[in-house]
Scaffold this motif. Structure first.
Motif: not given
Length: 283
Positions: A87-92, A162-172, A174-183
């Motif tokens: 899980w990516g942790i995203h902000v604008a 993480h990877f579903t939102t990666k294009p939104l990080v790449d195009n500016g 979102f910014r991703r501040l970190g990741d949290c994997p499911t346990p």
């Protein structure tokens, strides 16, 4: 031809289902498997199962277990993805937040209550040492709603795959501040009790087909390019995702189920634990 309804998110994890449908693998077994995309995710899918608006769902582990403990008459019939979800942790992009710890008092965007984005906000808060009782949420329905919600300041952060939102990080966007994997293993194949009671043989055929596809999936020539083109991803991101992802052909173990329920109970997200035979089906 037996008509079966199945639902899941419109993400790369589910390509084996679409390939099997498109190649007629279910039809050869006399099964008309009708897929519906549910972009709102687990929270809505849980309600659809509970209301018998679908027969089967590919759904997040923590969300369906919570839903079943709350009275959803459905059961897990098999793990689908046996590895954790990242899980990516995203902000604008224009947000002032620069570190996950700064989000402690922030408002989380969630697709709906009981969704993965909701439940994983608690898991992340616990891992960061925050007070989980003070979490604040804004319902945004889906990924497009998250884009609008974060951009307009309705919410401060948003957790999504993480990877579903990666294009939104790449195009500016979102910014991703970190990741949290499911346990725990992240996606389950779930059936309603009503469907299970009358269609166990059909379900075994469905599982037989999808398990053949998932066992061979990574070995399909150029599958990385197929995934990248179909889901608007960069090939290098898909290759990283494939390296992290393992499909499962087994039922969830009682040990894993206990871990999920104990975590949800500790976080105050469920009020009771159920025995394994109330959650796990045995075909």
């Amino acid at each position: 031809m037996k008509k079966i309804r199945i639902i899941g998110v419109p993400e790369h994890f589910n390509l084996p289902w679409h390939m099997a449908i498109e190649e007629g693998a279910f039809s050869e077994c006399g099964i008309d498997l009708q897929w519906t995309h549910i972009p709102e995710g687990t929270g809505r899918m849980g309600k659809m199962l509970a209301n018998e608006e679908t027969d089967l769902a590919i759904i997040l582990t923590e969300g369906i277990i919570k839903s079943i403990t709350e009275g959803n008459s459905s059961k897990i019939v098999q793990e689908y993805i046996g590895s954790p979800l990242l899980w990516g942790i995203h902000v604008a992009a224009n947000s002032n937040f620069t570190d996950v710890q700064e989000l402690m008092a922030g408002k989380a965007a969630i697709s709906r209550y009981g969704s993965g984005s909701h439940l994983m906000a608690y898991v992340n808060a616990q891992s960061e040492g925050w007070n989980t009782g003070s979490l604040d949420f804004e319902i945004i329905n889906d990924l497009n709603g998250a884009v609008n919600g974060l951009t307009n300041g309705q919410a401060d952060y948003f957790m999504w795959e993480h990877f579903t939102t990666k294009p939104l990080v790449d195009n500016g966007t979102f910014r991703r501040l970190g990741d949290c994997p499911t346990p725990w293993p992240c996606f389950m194949i779930v059936a309603t009790d009503a469907f299970l009671s009358e269609n166990s043989a059909v379900l075994r055929n469905i599982l037989g087909v999808i398990n053949r596809y998932t066992m061979e999936f990574k070995h399909i020539p150029s599958i990385d390019r197929t995934l990248a083109n179909r889901y608007g991803q960069k090939p290098e991101d898909i290759q990283e995702w494939l390296g992290l992802t393992q499909w499962s052909q087994q039922q969830m173990t009682a040990v894993t189920l206990r871990k999920v329920q104990e975590t949800l109970l500790e976080l105050g997200l469920i009020t009771t634990k159920l025995p394994a035979d109330k959650i796990l089906a045995h075909l």
